[in-house]
Design an enzyme around this catalytic site. Structure first.
Site, PDB file in Angstrom:
ATOM      1  N   ALA A  65      22.354  46.457  23.566  1.00 23.26           N
ATOM      2  CA  ALA A  65      21.596  45.350  22.999  1.00 23.26           C
ATOM      3  C   ALA A  65      20.595  45.955  22.017  1.00 23.26           C
ATOM      4  CB  ALA A  65      20.867  44.603  24.109  1.00 23.26           C
ATOM      5  N   GLY A 110      24.512  47.226  26.816  1.00 24.19           N
ATOM      6  CA  GLY A 110      25.228  45.979  26.530  1.00 24.19           C
ATOM      7  C   GLY A 110      26.628  46.214  25.978  1.00 24.19           C
ATOM      8  N   GLU A 113      28.746  46.846  28.935  1.00 28.02           N
ATOM      9  CA  GLU A 113      28.859  45.544  29.604  1.00 28.02           C
ATOM     10  C   GLU A 113      29.847  44.633  28.875  1.00 28.02           C
ATOM     11  OE1 GLU A 113      24.526  45.124  29.471  1.00 28.02           O
ATOM     12  OE2 GLU A 113      24.514  44.853  31.639  1.00 28.02           O
ATOM     13  N   GLU A 133      19.907  51.928  30.596  1.00 23.69           N
ATOM     14  CA  GLU A 133      18.735  51.033  30.580  1.00 23.69           C
ATOM     15  C   GLU A 133      17.517  51.569  31.321  1.00 23.69           C
ATOM     16  OE1 GLU A 133      21.845  49.986  30.980  1.00 23.69           O
ATOM     17  OE2 GLU A 133      22.170  48.107  29.913  1.00 23.69           O
TER      18      GLU A 133
HETATM   19  C1  HXC Z   1      18.878  49.077  18.033  1.00 22.86           C
HETATM   20  C2  HXC Z   1      20.031  51.005  17.568  1.00 22.86           C
HETATM   21  C3  HXC Z   1      20.576  51.021  18.868  1.00 22.86           C
HETATM   22  C4  HXC Z   1      20.224  49.956  19.753  1.00 22.86           C
HETATM   23  C5  HXC Z   1      21.315  52.733  17.806  1.00 22.86           C
HETATM   24  N1  HXC Z   1      20.527  52.084  16.943  1.00 22.86           N
HETATM   25  N2  HXC Z   1      21.366  52.116  18.976  1.00 22.86           N
HETATM   26  N3  HXC Z   1      19.195  50.030  17.157  1.00 22.86           N
HETATM   27  N4  HXC Z   1      19.369  49.024  19.279  1.00 22.86           N
HETATM   28  N5  HXC Z   1      20.720  49.859  20.971  1.00 22.86           N
HETATM   29  C6  HXC Z   1      20.196  52.458  15.562  1.00 22.86           C
HETATM   30  C7  HXC Z   1      19.226  53.609  15.507  1.00 22.86           C
HETATM   31  O1  HXC Z   1      17.914  53.143  15.660  1.00 22.86           O
HETATM   32  C8  HXC Z   1      19.479  54.152  14.113  1.00 22.86           C
HETATM   33  O2  HXC Z   1      18.833  53.320  13.171  1.00 22.86           O
HETATM   34  C9  HXC Z   1      20.983  53.920  13.935  1.00 22.86           C
HETATM   35  O3  HXC Z   1      21.349  52.931  14.897  1.00 22.86           O
HETATM   36  C10 HXC Z   1      21.788  55.167  14.212  1.00 22.86           C
HETATM   37  O4  HXC Z   1      21.434  55.651  15.486  1.00 22.86           O
HETATM   38  P1  HXC Z   1      21.030  57.196  15.777  1.00 22.86           P
HETATM   39  O5  HXC Z   1      20.225  57.193  17.025  1.00 22.86           O
HETATM   40  O6  HXC Z   1      20.438  57.807  14.551  1.00 22.86           O
HETATM   41  O7  HXC Z   1      22.462  57.827  15.997  1.00 22.86           O
HETATM   42  P2  HXC Z   1      22.849  59.079  16.897  1.00 22.86           P
HETATM   43  O8  HXC Z   1      21.833  60.196  16.705  1.00 22.86           O
HETATM   44  O9  HXC Z   1      24.271  59.367  16.599  1.00 22.86           O
HETATM   45  O10 HXC Z   1      22.689  58.592  18.401  1.00 22.86           O
HETATM   46  C11 HXC Z   1      23.589  57.626  18.899  1.00 22.86           C
HETATM   47  C12 HXC Z   1      23.068  57.061  20.236  1.00 22.86           C
HETATM   48  C13 HXC Z   1      21.611  56.576  20.069  1.00 22.86           C
HETATM   49  C14 HXC Z   1      23.123  58.154  21.316  1.00 22.86           C
HETATM   50  C15 HXC Z   1      24.011  55.929  20.650  1.00 22.86           C
HETATM   51  O11 HXC Z   1      21.539  55.718  18.917  1.00 22.86           O
HETATM   52  C16 HXC Z   1      21.077  55.798  21.229  1.00 22.86           C
HETATM   53  O12 HXC Z   1      20.705  56.376  22.252  1.00 22.86           O
HETATM   54  N6  HXC Z   1      21.027  54.451  21.096  1.00 22.86           N
HETATM   55  C17 HXC Z   1      20.494  53.597  22.148  1.00 22.86           C
HETATM   56  C18 HXC Z   1      21.456  53.474  23.292  1.00 22.86           C
HETATM   57  C19 HXC Z   1      20.906  52.602  24.418  1.00 22.86           C
HETATM   58  O13 HXC Z   1      19.858  52.965  25.016  1.00 22.86           O
HETATM   59  N7  HXC Z   1      21.547  51.507  24.672  1.00 22.86           N
HETATM   60  C20 HXC Z   1      21.097  50.534  25.704  1.00 22.86           C
HETATM   61  C21 HXC Z   1      20.168  49.525  25.093  1.00 22.86           C
HETATM   62  S1  HXC Z   1      19.533  48.440  26.320  1.00 22.86           S
HETATM   63  P3  HXC Z   1      18.012  53.974  11.941  1.00 22.86           P
HETATM   64  O14 HXC Z   1      17.419  52.756  11.265  1.00 22.86           O
HETATM   65  O15 HXC Z   1      17.017  54.903  12.529  1.00 22.86           O
HETATM   66  O16 HXC Z   1      19.090  54.661  11.119  1.00 22.86           O
HETATM   67  C22 HXC Z   1      20.760  47.320  26.605  1.00 22.86           C
HETATM   68  C23 HXC Z   1      20.405  46.227  27.564  1.00 22.86           C
HETATM   69  C24 HXC Z   1      21.488  45.184  27.675  1.00 22.86           C
HETATM   70  O17 HXC Z   1      21.813  47.413  26.099  1.00 22.86           O
HETATM   71  C25 HXC Z   1      20.986  43.916  28.344  1.00 22.86           C
HETATM   72  C26 HXC Z   1      20.114  43.064  27.512  1.00 22.86           C
HETATM   73  C27 HXC Z   1      19.755  41.746  28.159  1.00 22.86           C
END
Ligand code: HXC
Length: 259
Positions: A65, A110, A113, A133
């Protein structure tokens, strides 16, 4: 239908729906969720679509998400956001037509999921799965705590959710989260092959089977058997049952009409 963050193609009664927000690794913001909902509603009633493939553009399937959108939410707003995703993913799970996730890259939070709401997951060797998360101070919110244990058992689900560990496609296959791991270049071809095989069968029988499995898994086995018996009987009111069995007795291939 025009979308901002999705692409939709149709080929041989297979719809390929891709989340197309690669700059944010296809993170699910409200716009993506609402567009996905619209697309699924459209595909539900599209007579020209038997099977749906869900995938992501670029290096991610869905990296979760949208954290930047969630960051400022109040508890009530967070609940509303979770509700949108939960209802959408339930719609994907319960749509009559089979839905296959072609997991091309990161399927985190997400994203994992979303892949679990699909009927099957074919993963590229590059795919990565996880529920990170707890590292953000939240629980999974699009039903990961419900679908992951049902797929891999509660002990493995708890390990993944409590640690936030990210696993590769091979490990995901080993624990039963993924049906098959393929070469990244072959992901769409392999997924299409599976979709076409399903599409060549009697679609009402496929849909009733999906319904029996989904409903049965959520109830006790006796009720599940009743559901199966009724759906089995319902097949005998279809032209495809007559055609399938007639073709067998005439030693020819069936020509199903999805009726
Ligand atoms: C918003 C995101 C994002 C996310 C990546 N990006 N994941 N933006 N939400 N979930 C964006 C980054 O900010 C970045 O933007 C661009 O995408 C590229 O990501 P990088 O981090 O530079 O890429 P990389 O180094 O290859 O790393 C990939 C990654 C990392 C390991 C997947 O991006 C990451 O850890 N993302 C978050 C993963 C996560 O925690 N997901 C769970 C979210 S909570 P910029 O502008 O800087 O280029 C969830 C809850 C669900 O899902 C339920 C909700 C109700």
């Amino acid at each position: 239908m025009e979308f901002n963050s999705l692409t939709l193609q149709k080929e041989d009664k297979i719809a390929i729906l891709k989340i197309n927000r690669p700059k944010a690794l296809n993170a699910l913001n409200t716009e993506v969720l609402l567009e996905l909902d619209k697309a699924i509603e459209e595909l539900k009633s599209d007579q020209d679509v038997n099977v749906i493939i869900l995938s992501g553009e670029g290096k991610a399937f869905v990296a979760g998400a949208d954290i930047l959108e969630m960051k400022e939410k109040t508890a009530n707003e967070a609940r509303d956001f979770a509700k949108v995703g939960i209802e959408l993913f339930r719609k994907i799970e319960m749509i009559e037509k089979p839905v296959i996730a072609a997991v091309n890259g990161f399927a985190l939070g997400g994203g994992c999921e979303l892949s679990m709401a699909c009927d099957m997951r074919i993963a590229s060797e590059k795919a990565k799965f996880g529920q990170p998360e707890v590292g953000l101070g939240i629980t999974p919110g699009f039903a990961g705590t419900q679908r992951l244990p049902r797929l891999v058992g509660s002990a493995k689900a708890k390990e993944l959710i409590f640690t936030g560990d990210v696993i590769d496609a091979k490990e995901a296959e080993r624990i039963g989260l993924v049906n098959k791991v393929v070469n990244p270049e072959e992901l769409m071809d392999e997924t299409m092959k599976l979709a076409k095989k399903i599409s060549s069968k009697a679609q009402l029988a496929v849909r009733y089977s999906k319904m029996a499995i989904n409903r049965g898994i959520e109830t006790d086995v006796e009720t599940g058997m009743e559901i199966e018996k009724d759906l089995f009987a319902l097949c005998f009111a279809t032209e495809d049952q007559t055609e399938g069995m007639t073709a067998f007795s005439e030693k020819r291939k069936p020509d199903f009409k999805n009726k």
